[in-house]
Design a protein around this motif. Structure first.
Motif, PDB file in Angstrom:
ATOM      1  N   PRO A 176       0.844  -1.199   0.000  1.00  8.72           N
ATOM      2  CA  PRO A 176       0.000   0.000   0.000  1.00  8.72           C
ATOM      3  C   PRO A 176       0.879   1.249   0.000  1.00  8.72           C
ATOM      4  O   PRO A 176       1.944   1.261   0.607  1.00  8.72           O
ATOM      5  N   GLY A 207       0.705   5.728   0.084  1.00  9.42           N
ATOM      6  CA  GLY A 207       0.045   7.028   0.066  1.00  9.42           C
ATOM      7  C   GLY A 207       0.871   7.951  -0.797  1.00  9.42           C
ATOM      8  O   GLY A 207       0.991   7.772  -2.001  1.00  9.42           O
ATOM      9  N   GLY A 211       4.102   8.326  -0.321  1.00  9.35           N
ATOM     10  CA  GLY A 211       5.478   7.819  -0.386  1.00  9.35           C
ATOM     11  C   GLY A 211       6.481   8.693   0.344  1.00  9.35           C
ATOM     12  O   GLY A 211       7.630   8.793  -0.049  1.00  9.35           O
ATOM     13  N   THR A 212       6.068   9.329   1.441  1.00  8.37           N
ATOM     14  CA  THR A 212       7.013  10.151   2.204  1.00  8.37           C
ATOM     15  C   THR A 212       7.571   9.389   3.413  1.00  8.37           C
ATOM     16  O   THR A 212       8.308   9.973   4.207  1.00  8.37           O
ATOM     17  N   SER A 213       7.222   8.126   3.562  1.00 10.11           N
ATOM     18  CA  SER A 213       7.711   7.350   4.710  1.00 10.11           C
ATOM     19  C   SER A 213       9.225   7.447   4.828  1.00 10.11           C
ATOM     20  O   SER A 213       9.940   7.295   3.845  1.00 10.11           O
ATOM     21  N   SER A 220       5.555  16.871   6.942  1.00  7.33           N
ATOM     22  CA  SER A 220       5.309  16.547   5.540  1.00  7.33           C
ATOM     23  C   SER A 220       3.847  16.759   5.165  1.00  7.33           C
ATOM     24  O   SER A 220       3.387  16.255   4.150  1.00  7.33           O
ATOM     25  N   SER A 246       1.107   8.748  12.541  1.00  2.00           N
ATOM     26  CA  SER A 246       2.000   9.903  12.479  1.00  2.00           C
ATOM     27  C   SER A 246       1.680  10.957  13.519  1.00  2.00           C
ATOM     28  O   SER A 246       0.535  11.100  13.960  1.00  2.00           O
TER      29      SER A 246
HETATM   30  C1  LIG Z   1      10.285  16.020   5.021  1.00  2.00           C
HETATM   31  C2  LIG Z   1       9.525  15.006   5.822  1.00  2.00           C
HETATM   32  C3  LIG Z   1       9.046  15.362   7.079  1.00  2.00           C
HETATM   33  C4  LIG Z   1       8.334  14.432   7.847  1.00  2.00           C
HETATM   34  N1  LIG Z   1       7.853  14.812   9.054  1.00  2.00           N
HETATM   35  C5  LIG Z   1       7.136  13.953   9.795  1.00  2.00           C
HETATM   36  C6  LIG Z   1       6.599  14.349  11.057  1.00  2.00           C
HETATM   37  O1  LIG Z   1       6.777  15.489  11.506  1.00  2.00           O
HETATM   38  N2  LIG Z   1       5.891  13.439  11.757  1.00  2.00           N
HETATM   39  C7  LIG Z   1       5.669  12.162  11.276  1.00  2.00           C
HETATM   40  O2  LIG Z   1       5.010  11.387  11.962  1.00  2.00           O
HETATM   41  N3  LIG Z   1       6.154  11.757  10.086  1.00  2.00           N
HETATM   42  C8  LIG Z   1       6.885  12.621   9.336  1.00  2.00           C
HETATM   43  N4  LIG Z   1       7.387  12.213   8.133  1.00  2.00           N
HETATM   44  C9  LIG Z   1       7.182  10.817   7.686  1.00  2.00           C
HETATM   45  C10 LIG Z   1       5.957  10.592   6.752  1.00  2.00           C
HETATM   46  O3  LIG Z   1       5.604  11.789   6.120  1.00  2.00           O
HETATM   47  C11 LIG Z   1       4.766  10.041   7.518  1.00  2.00           C
HETATM   48  O4  LIG Z   1       5.085   8.719   7.936  1.00  2.00           O
HETATM   49  C12 LIG Z   1       3.468  10.021   6.688  1.00  2.00           C
HETATM   50  O5  LIG Z   1       2.373   9.654   7.493  1.00  2.00           O
HETATM   51  C13 LIG Z   1       3.513   9.082   5.520  1.00  2.00           C
HETATM   52  O6  LIG Z   1       2.391   9.360   4.705  1.00  2.00           O
HETATM   53  P1  LIG Z   1       2.371   8.977   3.160  1.00  2.00           P
HETATM   54  O7  LIG Z   1       1.046   9.338   2.611  1.00  2.00           O
HETATM   55  O8  LIG Z   1       3.541   9.543   2.463  1.00  2.00           O
HETATM   56  O9  LIG Z   1       2.484   7.407   3.257  1.00  2.00           O
HETATM   57  P2  LIG Z   1       3.504   6.399   2.579  1.00  2.00           P
HETATM   58  O10 LIG Z   1       4.904   6.797   2.848  1.00  2.00           O
HETATM   59  O11 LIG Z   1       3.117   6.194   1.155  1.00  2.00           O
HETATM   60  O12 LIG Z   1       3.159   5.082   3.400  1.00  2.00           O
HETATM   61  C14 LIG Z   1       3.425   4.973   4.772  1.00  2.00           C
HETATM   62  C15 LIG Z   1       3.011   3.591   5.292  1.00  2.00           C
HETATM   63  O13 LIG Z   1       1.600   3.476   5.348  1.00  2.00           O
HETATM   64  C16 LIG Z   1       1.139   2.437   4.500  1.00  2.00           C
HETATM   65  N5  LIG Z   1      -0.063   2.972   3.861  1.00  2.00           N
HETATM   66  C17 LIG Z   1      -0.175   4.041   3.026  1.00  2.00           C
HETATM   67  N6  LIG Z   1      -1.459   4.253   2.696  1.00  2.00           N
HETATM   68  C18 LIG Z   1      -2.194   3.300   3.330  1.00  2.00           C
HETATM   69  C19 LIG Z   1      -3.596   2.983   3.378  1.00  2.00           C
HETATM   70  N7  LIG Z   1      -4.493   3.702   2.699  1.00  2.00           N
HETATM   71  N8  LIG Z   1      -3.988   1.930   4.137  1.00  2.00           N
HETATM   72  C20 LIG Z   1      -3.074   1.194   4.834  1.00  2.00           C
HETATM   73  N9  LIG Z   1      -1.748   1.439   4.811  1.00  2.00           N
HETATM   74  C21 LIG Z   1      -1.311   2.485   4.083  1.00  2.00           C
HETATM   75  C22 LIG Z   1       2.291   2.132   3.571  1.00  2.00           C
HETATM   76  O14 LIG Z   1       2.299   0.785   3.146  1.00  2.00           O
HETATM   77  C23 LIG Z   1       3.485   2.437   4.438  1.00  2.00           C
HETATM   78  O15 LIG Z   1       3.801   1.353   5.262  1.00  2.00           O
HETATM   79  C24 LIG Z   1       8.112  13.123   7.339  1.00  2.00           C
HETATM   80  C25 LIG Z   1       8.582  12.775   6.074  1.00  2.00           C
HETATM   81  C26 LIG Z   1       9.292  13.702   5.320  1.00  2.00           C
HETATM   82  C27 LIG Z   1       9.784  13.282   3.970  1.00  2.00           C
END
Ligand SMILES: Cc1cc2nc3c(=O)[nH]c(=O)nc-3n(C[C@H](O)[C@H](O)[C@H](O)COP(=O)(O)OP(=O)(O)OC[C@H]3O[C@@H](n4cnc5c(N)ncnc54)[C@H](O)[C@@H]3O)c2cc1C
Lengths: 50, 436
Positions: free
Chosen positions: B81, B83, B85-87, B147, B161
């Motif tokens: 899965p 979203g 992709g900022t993980s 993010s 998060s």
């Molecule tokens: C510059 C930067 C700053 C950041 N700051 C923070 C911060 O302050 N606090 C924080 O907590 N994180 C932070 N992060 C980390 C990241 O942004 C978080 O983990 C965010 O929640 C990931 O969201 P995403 O949509 O990019 O998910 P993704 O990276 O695409 O996925 C994250 C995880 O969730 C799963 N997933 C995605 N969508 C679903 C769905 N619909 N159902 C079930 N599982 C799913 C994926 O398989 C993966 O394991 C930061 C990242 C960056 C690059």
């Protein structure tokens, strides 16, 4: 994960994963150490009351 | 390097059949198999690791997600899965034999209920998009990862998060009321509801933070809150990391809960000031951003209490923001911090441990010592009030020895966090990075 959890704790979490996803197709290779990244043995393996 | 499992040979051989099967289930344009179009999906925020997936699908409805999962289950195909992709821990890193399910097209706000203070949104709505949908009415969605412009509520659920303002409002788990979850068998489950508690087992507690391992969230009911009357930030500058850490412990220990309490050390202050021009104290070794909210009288009272506590730690300066613009600049610097570090060192590992706040001074001292020992620079920018550390270890990805050292340094920090009674992930998740 091995630093945070004991083998027993990890195994309990793997059973939760197996209950939702018995073949471990969903986001395989994440969260659990690779050697432990396979389905747990399933219900037959659960400790039974004496 | 982190080891990944071998791809399933029988699935790789059936590549064309899998592609054809997926095309039958989804509308035109929702299945990506062309290598150049797959490329953007090969990595996530842990960009040192890359892997082209078998295919990417972009479903538009819960039923399509269910159909894809059922198909993958019947055919023994792995699923990742995704979203935005900022993980930062490699949670959305593809596998060579896996279908990536990208949720970005499910980006609609379905219902907003101001009277009962909830909103129902699809998984691909961005974190900031939720606040965007309700702010005209004076409401907001509280958890605010840095993010937040990009990351999606589905990914926030995956990682449980947090963000700077979670000290007061709690993390994702404290702000989600209901989830529609699709299982690997394609079954659609409704977990939770539109109010704070539901009868029976707390399924949400298991699903939030499960990193895409138990099912795919397609629709989410979140709590929305009335925005505060006003907020004010202050900057407190100190002569060292340890003394600033001790000040954090004292503020939290006194029972005051500011809405945010953030820590930055010298490298972070300089990197962020260079682009945010927020008036950060360049002469300091460490700085705290402390924000309070409420009516003017409440803000004044809280700031008075906090200043008094800070005064006990020999501060270099204490400065209260005088305007909304000044506060905005202070936060611009903080929220852009990771990008700012990227300008000093293109490669860095962002660690994410949690420790009891009382151990902050000791842990910061040990991280400083490790930095000397490994010969790698480190910047500390983190959610201090929650004890959620984010040491950024700078290294050179073109030099395998440097990367190896950075990973060893990071692992040692996380072991230290566990040793002092904390844990190895605060908000970024375990992913592939911390699984070992
Ligand atoms: C510059 C930067 C700053 C950041 N700051 C923070 C911060 O302050 N606090 C924080 O907590 N994180 C932070 N992060 C980390 C990241 O942004 C978080 O983990 C965010 O929640 C990931 O969201 P995403 O949509 O990019 O998910 P993704 O990276 O695409 O996925 C994250 C995880 O969730 C799963 N997933 C995605 N969508 C679903 C769905 N619909 N159902 C079930 N599982 C799913 C994926 O398989 C993966 O394991 C930061 C990242 C960056 C690059």
């Amino acid at each position: 994960m091995r630093v945070q959890f004991t083998e027993i704790e990890l195994e309990q979490q793997r059973r939760v994963k197996s209950a939702f996803d018995p073949e471990w197709l969903l986001n395989t290779a994440k969260v659990f150490p690779l050697q432990a990244n396979t389905p747990s043995a399933g219900p037959d393996d659960l400790p039974r009351a004496a | 390097m982190i080891a990944l499992p071998l791809p399933k040979a029988d699935v790789l051989i059936r590549r064309d059949a899998v592609h054809a099967g997926l095309r039958v289930l989804l509308p035109e344009g929702c299945v990506i198999t062309d290598p150049t179009r797959l490329k953007p999906y090969e990595t996530d925020g842990l960009s040192a690791y890359r892997q082209m997936p078998l295919a990417v699908v972009l479903p538009e409805t819960t039923e399509q997600v269910a159909a894809v999962l059922r198909f993958c289950h019947e055919n023994g195909v792995r699923v990742v899965p995704r979203g935005a992709g900022t993980s930062l821990s490699g949670g959305a890193l593809p596998l060579a034999d896996a279908v990536v399910i990208g949720m970005m097209r499910m980006n609609q706000v379905i219902e907003v209920n101001y009277r009962d203070r909830y909103a129902v949104v699809r998984a691909g709505v961005t974190n900031l998009g939720i606040t965007g949908a309700v702010e005209a009415e004076g409401f907001f969605y509280a958890p605010d990862p840095s993010s937040q412009l990009a990351c999606m509520i589905g990914g926030n659920i995956g990682m449980n998060s947090g963000g700077a303002h979670c000290l007061k409002y709690g993390v994702t788990a404290n702000n989600v009321l209901g989830v529609r979850l699709v299982t690997i068998e394609g079954e659609i489950l409704e977990l939770g509801g539109t109010h704070l508690d539901t009868a029976g087992y707390d399924w949400l507690g298991i699903v939030i933070g499960s990193e895409g391992q138990l099912g795919i969230a397609t629709e989410i009911t979140v709590r929305i809150l009335r925005a505060p009357e006003g907020t004010r930030a202050m900057l407190a500058a100190f002569e060292g990391n340890e003394v600033a850490g001790a000040c954090v412990a004292a503020i939290i220990g006194s029972g005051i809960i500011p809405v945010a309490l953030e820590f930055m050390d010298r490298p972070a202050i300089h990197a962020c000031e260079a682009f945010a021009h927020a008036g950060y104290p360049l002469d300091a070794e460490a700085m705290l951003i402390i924000e309070v909210e409420g009516s003017v009288a409440e803000q004044d009272w809280l700031l008075g209490q906090i200043k008094e506590i800070c005064a006990g730690f020999n501060p270099i300066s204490l400065k209260v923001s005088q305007s909304a613009e000044e506060s905005a600049a202070i936060w611009k610097g903080r929220k852009g911090a990771f990008g700012a570090i990227g300008r000093i060192s293109p490669d860095y590992l962002c660690m994410d441990g949690v420790i009891p706040t009382s151990t902050l001074p000791m842990v910061l001292r040990r991280i400083g010592e490790m930095s000397v020992q490994y010969g790698l620079q480190v910047a500390n920018i983190f959610h201090a009030g929650d004890g959620n550390l984010h040491p950024l270890i700078m290294f050179d990805a073109n030099d395998p020895a440097s990367m190896h050292k950075a990973e060893a340094f990071g692992a040692e920090i996380l072991c230290l966090c566990v040793e002092v009674g904390g844990c190895l992930t605060g908000e970024h998740g375990v992913g592939v990075e911390n699984a070992i």
